[in-house]
Design a protein around this motif. Structure first.
Motif, mmCIF file in Angstrom:
data_model
loop_
_atom_site.group_PDB
_atom_site.id
_atom_site.type_symbol
_atom_site.label_atom_id
_atom_site.label_comp_id
_atom_site.label_asym_id
_atom_site.label_seq_id
_atom_site.Cartn_x
_atom_site.Cartn_y
_atom_site.Cartn_z
ATOM 1 N N PRO A 268 82.089 51.125 84.284
ATOM 2 C CA PRO A 268 82.892 52.395 84.184
ATOM 3 C C PRO A 268 82.235 53.648 85.051
ATOM 4 C CG PRO A 268 82.314 51.634 81.874
ATOM 5 C CD PRO A 268 81.409 50.980 82.731
ATOM 6 N N GLU A 269 83.178 54.454 85.631
ATOM 7 C CA GLU A 269 82.599 55.517 86.581
ATOM 8 C C GLU A 269 81.899 56.556 85.670
ATOM 9 O OE1 GLU A 269 85.636 57.591 88.680
ATOM 10 O OE2 GLU A 269 86.561 55.708 89.287
ATOM 11 N N ASP A 270 81.851 56.750 84.555
ATOM 12 C CA ASP A 270 81.070 57.494 83.820
ATOM 13 C C ASP A 270 79.554 56.888 83.574
ATOM 14 O OD1 ASP A 270 81.842 55.612 81.877
ATOM 15 O OD2 ASP A 270 81.405 56.937 80.138
ATOM 16 N N ILE A 271 79.188 55.443 83.850
ATOM 17 C CA ILE A 271 78.096 55.043 83.850
ATOM 18 C C ILE A 271 77.549 54.960 85.421
ATOM 19 C CG2 ILE A 271 76.792 52.879 83.379
ATOM 20 C CD1 ILE A 271 77.563 54.344 80.865
ATOM 21 N N ALA A 272 78.338 54.372 86.229
ATOM 22 C CA ALA A 272 78.040 54.315 87.716
ATOM 23 C C ALA A 272 79.098 55.076 88.517
ATOM 24 C CB ALA A 272 78.023 52.827 88.189
ATOM 25 N N ALA A 273 78.495 56.295 88.852
ATOM 26 C CA ALA A 273 79.300 57.157 89.701
ATOM 27 C C ALA A 273 79.606 56.606 90.916
ATOM 28 C CB ALA A 273 78.736 58.393 89.964
ATOM 29 N N LYS A 274 78.589 55.719 91.626
ATOM 30 C CA LYS A 274 78.889 55.344 93.000
ATOM 31 C C LYS A 274 78.245 53.778 92.864
ATOM 32 C CE LYS A 274 78.726 57.111 97.579
ATOM 33 N NZ LYS A 274 78.238 58.389 98.073
ATOM 34 N N VAL A 275 78.829 52.840 93.398
ATOM 35 C CA VAL A 275 78.262 51.416 93.985
ATOM 36 C C VAL A 275 78.465 51.215 95.257
ATOM 37 C CG1 VAL A 275 78.114 49.096 93.303
ATOM 38 C CG2 VAL A 275 78.819 50.758 91.846
ATOM 39 N N PHE A 276 77.224 50.836 95.986
ATOM 40 C CA PHE A 276 77.402 50.845 97.477
ATOM 41 C C PHE A 276 76.318 50.027 97.872
ATOM 42 C CE2 PHE A 276 74.749 54.540 96.557
ATOM 43 C CZ PHE A 276 73.779 54.194 97.577
ATOM 44 N N SER B 264 68.646 53.161 82.242
ATOM 45 C CA SER B 264 68.449 51.876 82.839
ATOM 46 C C SER B 264 68.726 50.788 81.907
ATOM 47 C CB SER B 264 66.929 51.764 83.338
ATOM 48 O OG SER B 264 66.169 51.708 82.233
ATOM 49 N N LYS B 265 68.447 50.908 80.667
ATOM 50 C CA LYS B 265 68.919 49.759 79.829
ATOM 51 C C LYS B 265 70.223 49.709 79.509
ATOM 52 C CE LYS B 265 64.689 50.203 76.980
ATOM 53 N NZ LYS B 265 63.877 49.235 77.854
ATOM 54 N N THR B 266 71.163 50.864 79.467
ATOM 55 C CA THR B 266 72.659 50.780 79.691
ATOM 56 C C THR B 266 73.074 50.272 80.587
ATOM 57 O OG1 THR B 266 72.573 52.733 78.069
ATOM 58 C CG2 THR B 266 74.711 52.219 79.276
ATOM 59 N N LEU B 267 72.611 50.620 81.977
ATOM 60 C CA LEU B 267 73.018 50.075 83.015
ATOM 61 C C LEU B 267 72.738 48.505 83.229
ATOM 62 C CD1 LEU B 267 74.534 50.423 85.718
ATOM 63 C CD2 LEU B 267 72.164 51.223 86.781
ATOM 64 N N GLU B 268 71.548 48.167 83.016
ATOM 65 C CA GLU B 268 71.055 46.905 82.769
ATOM 66 C C GLU B 268 72.056 46.071 81.890
ATOM 67 O OE1 GLU B 268 66.830 44.248 82.724
ATOM 68 O OE2 GLU B 268 67.144 46.284 81.651
ATOM 69 N N LYS B 269 72.420 46.260 80.869
ATOM 70 C CA LYS B 269 73.380 45.579 79.940
ATOM 71 C C LYS B 269 74.509 45.240 80.748
ATOM 72 C CE LYS B 269 71.376 46.759 75.488
ATOM 73 N NZ LYS B 269 71.807 47.735 74.436
ATOM 74 N N LEU B 270 75.018 46.201 81.308
ATOM 75 C CA LEU B 270 76.492 46.031 81.956
ATOM 76 C C LEU B 270 76.123 45.231 83.203
ATOM 77 C CD1 LEU B 270 77.580 49.785 81.942
ATOM 78 C CD2 LEU B 270 78.660 47.696 80.739
ATOM 79 N N LEU B 271 75.045 44.969 83.933
ATOM 80 C CA LEU B 271 74.831 44.371 85.140
ATOM 81 C C LEU B 271 74.897 42.638 84.759
ATOM 82 C CD1 LEU B 271 72.399 46.268 87.342
ATOM 83 C CD2 LEU B 271 74.806 46.072 87.515
ATOM 84 N N TRP B 272 74.153 42.388 83.387
ATOM 85 C CA TRP B 272 74.125 41.396 82.973
ATOM 86 C C TRP B 272 75.404 40.685 82.560
ATOM 87 C CZ3 TRP B 272 70.370 38.832 84.663
ATOM 88 C CH2 TRP B 272 68.884 39.496 84.988
ATOM 89 N N ARG B 273 76.398 41.490 82.587
ATOM 90 C CA ARG B 273 77.608 41.025 82.003
ATOM 91 C C ARG B 273 78.712 40.511 83.291
ATOM 92 N NH1 ARG B 273 79.787 45.440 77.870
ATOM 93 N NH2 ARG B 273 78.221 45.053 76.252
ATOM 94 N N ILE B 274 77.736 40.685 84.582
ATOM 95 C CA ILE B 274 78.616 40.294 85.700
ATOM 96 C C ILE B 274 77.840 39.141 86.217
ATOM 97 C CG2 ILE B 274 79.418 40.777 87.787
ATOM 98 C CD1 ILE B 274 78.895 44.002 87.133
ATOM 99 N N PRO B 275 77.755 37.873 85.592
ATOM 100 C CA PRO B 275 76.764 36.801 85.856
ATOM 101 C C PRO B 275 77.271 36.247 87.317
ATOM 102 C CG PRO B 275 78.692 36.056 84.326
ATOM 103 C CD PRO B 275 78.654 37.745 84.604
ATOM 104 N N ASN B 276 76.148 35.728 87.789
ATOM 105 C CA ASN B 276 76.297 35.112 89.082
ATOM 106 C C ASN B 276 76.512 36.203 90.185
ATOM 107 O OD1 ASN B 276 75.524 32.621 87.959
ATOM 108 N ND2 ASN B 276 77.573 32.304 87.523
#
Length: 187
Positions: A24-32, A66-78
Protein backbone atom coordinates in the motif's frame (compact mmCIF):
# COMPACT_ATOMS: atom_id res chain seq x y z
CA UNK A 1 13.72 6.32 4.84
CA UNK A 2 15.08 4.18 2.04
CA UNK A 3 15.15 0.40 2.38
CA UNK A 4 16.76 -1.93 -0.13
CA UNK A 5 15.48 -5.30 -1.32
CA UNK A 6 17.28 -7.86 -3.44
CA UNK A 7 15.80 -9.21 -6.66
CA UNK A 8 16.99 -11.09 -9.73
CA UNK A 9 19.41 -9.03 -11.84
CA UNK A 10 17.70 -7.96 -15.03
CA UNK A 11 14.25 -8.19 -13.42
CA UNK A 12 14.44 -5.02 -11.32
CA UNK A 13 11.67 -3.12 -13.13
CA UNK A 14 9.36 -6.13 -12.92
CA UNK A 15 10.07 -6.36 -9.17
CA UNK A 16 9.36 -2.63 -8.78
CA UNK A 17 6.02 -3.08 -10.52
CA UNK A 18 5.03 -6.09 -8.38
CA UNK A 19 6.02 -4.28 -5.16
CA UNK A 20 4.00 -1.21 -6.14
CA UNK A 21 0.95 -3.43 -6.59
CA UNK A 22 1.49 -5.44 -3.38
CA UNK A 23 2.52 -2.72 -0.91
CA UNK A 24 0.00 0.00 0.00
CA UNK A 25 1.09 3.58 -0.74
CA UNK A 26 0.77 4.54 2.92
CA UNK A 27 3.51 1.97 3.68
CA UNK A 28 5.72 2.49 0.60
CA UNK A 29 5.54 6.01 -0.74
CA UNK A 30 7.86 5.09 -3.59
CA UNK A 31 9.39 1.90 -5.03
CA UNK A 32 12.14 2.31 -7.64
CA UNK A 33 15.40 1.09 -9.10
CA UNK A 34 17.80 3.96 -9.89
CA UNK A 35 18.72 4.37 -13.57
CA UNK A 36 21.90 5.88 -15.01
CA UNK A 37 22.31 7.42 -18.43
CA UNK A 38 25.41 6.76 -20.50
CA UNK A 39 26.68 6.89 -24.06
CA UNK A 40 26.99 3.66 -26.01
CA UNK A 41 28.33 3.20 -29.50
CA UNK A 42 26.39 1.01 -31.89
CA UNK A 43 25.59 1.19 -35.59
CA UNK A 44 28.69 3.37 -35.95
CA UNK A 45 27.45 6.27 -33.81
CA UNK A 46 27.12 7.17 -30.14
CA UNK A 47 23.66 6.95 -28.56
CA UNK A 48 22.38 7.75 -25.08
CA UNK A 49 21.27 4.62 -23.28
CA UNK A 50 19.88 3.79 -19.81
CA UNK A 51 20.80 1.00 -17.39
CA UNK A 52 19.97 -0.04 -13.82
CA UNK A 53 22.44 1.56 -11.39
CA UNK A 54 22.38 -1.23 -8.78
CA UNK A 55 21.81 -4.51 -10.63
CA UNK A 56 19.69 -6.90 -8.57
CA UNK A 57 18.35 -4.29 -6.11
CA UNK A 58 15.29 -2.10 -5.68
CA UNK A 59 14.73 0.78 -3.27
CA UNK A 60 11.64 1.31 -1.15
CA UNK A 61 10.88 4.68 0.41
CA UNK A 62 8.91 4.17 3.60
CA UNK A 63 8.34 5.84 6.94
CA UNK A 64 6.92 2.61 8.36
CA UNK A 65 8.91 0.44 10.70
CA UNK A 66 11.13 -2.17 9.07
CA UNK A 67 9.14 -5.11 10.48
CA UNK A 68 5.90 -4.00 8.81
CA UNK A 69 7.64 -3.49 5.49
CA UNK A 70 9.53 -6.76 5.78
CA UNK A 71 6.29 -8.73 6.35
CA UNK A 72 4.83 -7.23 3.17
CA UNK A 73 7.95 -8.07 1.18
CA UNK A 74 7.81 -11.72 2.25
CA UNK A 75 4.31 -11.85 0.74
CA UNK A 76 5.87 -11.36 -2.70
CA UNK A 77 7.71 -14.70 -2.97
CA UNK A 78 10.35 -15.30 -5.62
CA UNK A 79 10.43 -11.59 -6.45
CA UNK A 80 12.22 -9.70 -3.66
CA UNK A 81 13.91 -10.35 -0.35
CA UNK A 82 14.89 -7.74 2.23
CA UNK A 83 18.59 -6.88 2.37
CA UNK A 84 19.69 -7.68 5.90
CA UNK A 85 22.72 -5.98 7.38
CA UNK A 86 23.87 -7.28 10.75
CA UNK A 87 20.90 -9.62 10.83
CA UNK A 88 18.28 -6.86 10.55
CA UNK A 89 16.37 -5.18 7.74
CA UNK A 90 17.58 -1.60 8.16
CA UNK A 91 17.13 1.58 6.17
CA UNK A 92 20.08 3.42 4.71
CA UNK A 93 21.41 6.07 7.05
CA UNK A 94 20.40 9.70 6.39
CA UNK A 95 23.76 10.78 4.91
CA UNK A 96 23.84 7.90 2.42
CA UNK A 97 20.25 8.51 1.39
CA UNK A 98 20.87 12.25 1.02
CA UNK A 99 23.94 11.68 -1.16
CA UNK A 100 22.01 9.35 -3.48
CA UNK A 101 19.14 11.86 -3.64
CA UNK A 102 21.60 14.54 -4.78
CA UNK A 103 22.80 12.30 -7.61
CA UNK A 104 19.29 11.54 -8.89
CA UNK A 105 16.48 13.67 -10.20
CA UNK A 106 12.88 13.28 -9.02
CA UNK A 107 12.51 10.25 -11.31
CA UNK A 108 15.51 8.46 -9.70
CA UNK A 109 17.56 9.06 -12.81
CA UNK A 110 21.25 9.95 -12.97
CA UNK A 111 21.78 12.00 -16.08
CA UNK A 112 24.96 11.95 -18.16
CA UNK A 113 27.83 14.06 -16.84
CA UNK A 114 29.81 16.41 -19.07
CA UNK A 115 33.25 17.65 -18.16
CA UNK A 116 36.62 18.93 -19.19
CA UNK A 117 40.13 17.84 -18.36
CA UNK A 118 41.56 21.10 -17.05
CA UNK A 119 45.31 21.04 -16.58
CA UNK A 120 45.15 17.23 -16.16
CA UNK A 121 42.32 17.40 -13.60
CA UNK A 122 38.66 16.51 -14.19
CA UNK A 123 36.19 19.37 -13.90
CA UNK A 124 32.55 18.36 -14.24
CA UNK A 125 30.79 21.11 -16.13
CA UNK A 126 27.24 19.78 -16.33
CA UNK A 127 25.31 17.05 -14.54
CA UNK A 128 24.48 15.86 -11.03
CA UNK A 129 28.13 15.79 -9.90
CA UNK A 130 28.82 19.35 -11.04
CA UNK A 131 31.28 20.72 -8.53
CA UNK A 132 31.99 17.26 -7.07
CA UNK A 133 34.69 16.14 -9.49
CA UNK A 134 36.68 14.60 -6.63
CA UNK A 135 33.97 11.92 -6.25
CA UNK A 136 35.11 10.37 -9.54
CA UNK A 137 37.55 7.55 -8.82
CA UNK A 138 38.24 6.36 -12.37
CA UNK A 139 37.51 7.56 -15.90
CA UNK A 140 37.22 5.44 -19.03
CA UNK A 141 37.23 8.01 -21.82
CA UNK A 142 36.95 5.33 -24.50
CA UNK A 143 33.65 3.97 -23.07
CA UNK A 144 32.55 7.42 -21.81
CA UNK A 145 31.93 6.27 -18.25
CA UNK A 146 33.29 7.06 -14.80
CA UNK A 147 33.36 5.14 -11.56
CA UNK A 148 32.21 6.96 -8.44
CA UNK A 149 32.11 5.72 -4.90
CA UNK A 150 28.88 5.66 -2.93
CA UNK A 151 28.31 4.28 0.54
CA UNK A 152 25.59 1.83 1.48
CA UNK A 153 25.49 0.93 5.19
CA UNK A 154 28.94 2.54 5.67
CA UNK A 155 30.44 0.24 3.02
CA UNK A 156 31.98 1.76 -0.12
CA UNK A 157 30.48 0.62 -3.41
CA UNK A 158 31.68 1.69 -6.82
CA UNK A 159 29.02 2.48 -9.40
CA UNK A 160 29.25 3.72 -12.94
CA UNK A 161 27.91 6.97 -14.32
CA UNK A 162 28.01 8.31 -17.86
CA UNK A 163 30.76 10.89 -18.45
CA UNK A 164 31.52 12.72 -21.67
CA UNK A 165 34.86 14.53 -21.67
CA UNK A 166 34.31 17.49 -23.97
CA UNK A 167 37.95 18.54 -24.31
CA UNK A 168 41.32 18.94 -22.65
CA UNK A 169 41.85 22.63 -21.91
CA UNK A 170 43.78 25.04 -19.69
CA UNK A 171 42.44 26.66 -16.52
CA UNK A 172 42.17 30.01 -18.34
CA UNK A 173 40.04 28.47 -21.11
CA UNK A 174 37.82 26.80 -18.50
CA UNK A 175 37.35 30.10 -16.65
CA UNK A 176 36.12 31.68 -19.91
CA UNK A 177 33.65 28.82 -20.46
CA UNK A 178 32.27 29.19 -16.93
CA UNK A 179 31.97 32.96 -17.38
CA UNK A 180 30.03 32.46 -20.62
CA UNK A 181 27.73 30.01 -18.84
CA UNK A 182 27.03 32.59 -16.13
CA UNK A 183 26.32 35.30 -18.68
CA UNK A 184 23.87 33.05 -20.53
CA UNK A 185 22.06 32.08 -17.32
CA UNK A 186 21.58 35.76 -16.36
CA UNK A 187 19.95 36.65 -19.68
Amino acid sequence: MWYIAHTTAGRELDAVDKCRKAIPEDIAAKVFSPIWQHAKKYEGTWHLDDDILFAGYIFIESDSDSKTLEKLLWRIPNVVSPVRIGGDFNALNKEEEQYLRQLMDEYNYIAMLYGYIVDNQLMIYKGPLSGWSDMVKRIDRHKRIADIEVYLWHQPKRVRVGLEIIDKITAQEYAKIKLQKLEISHE
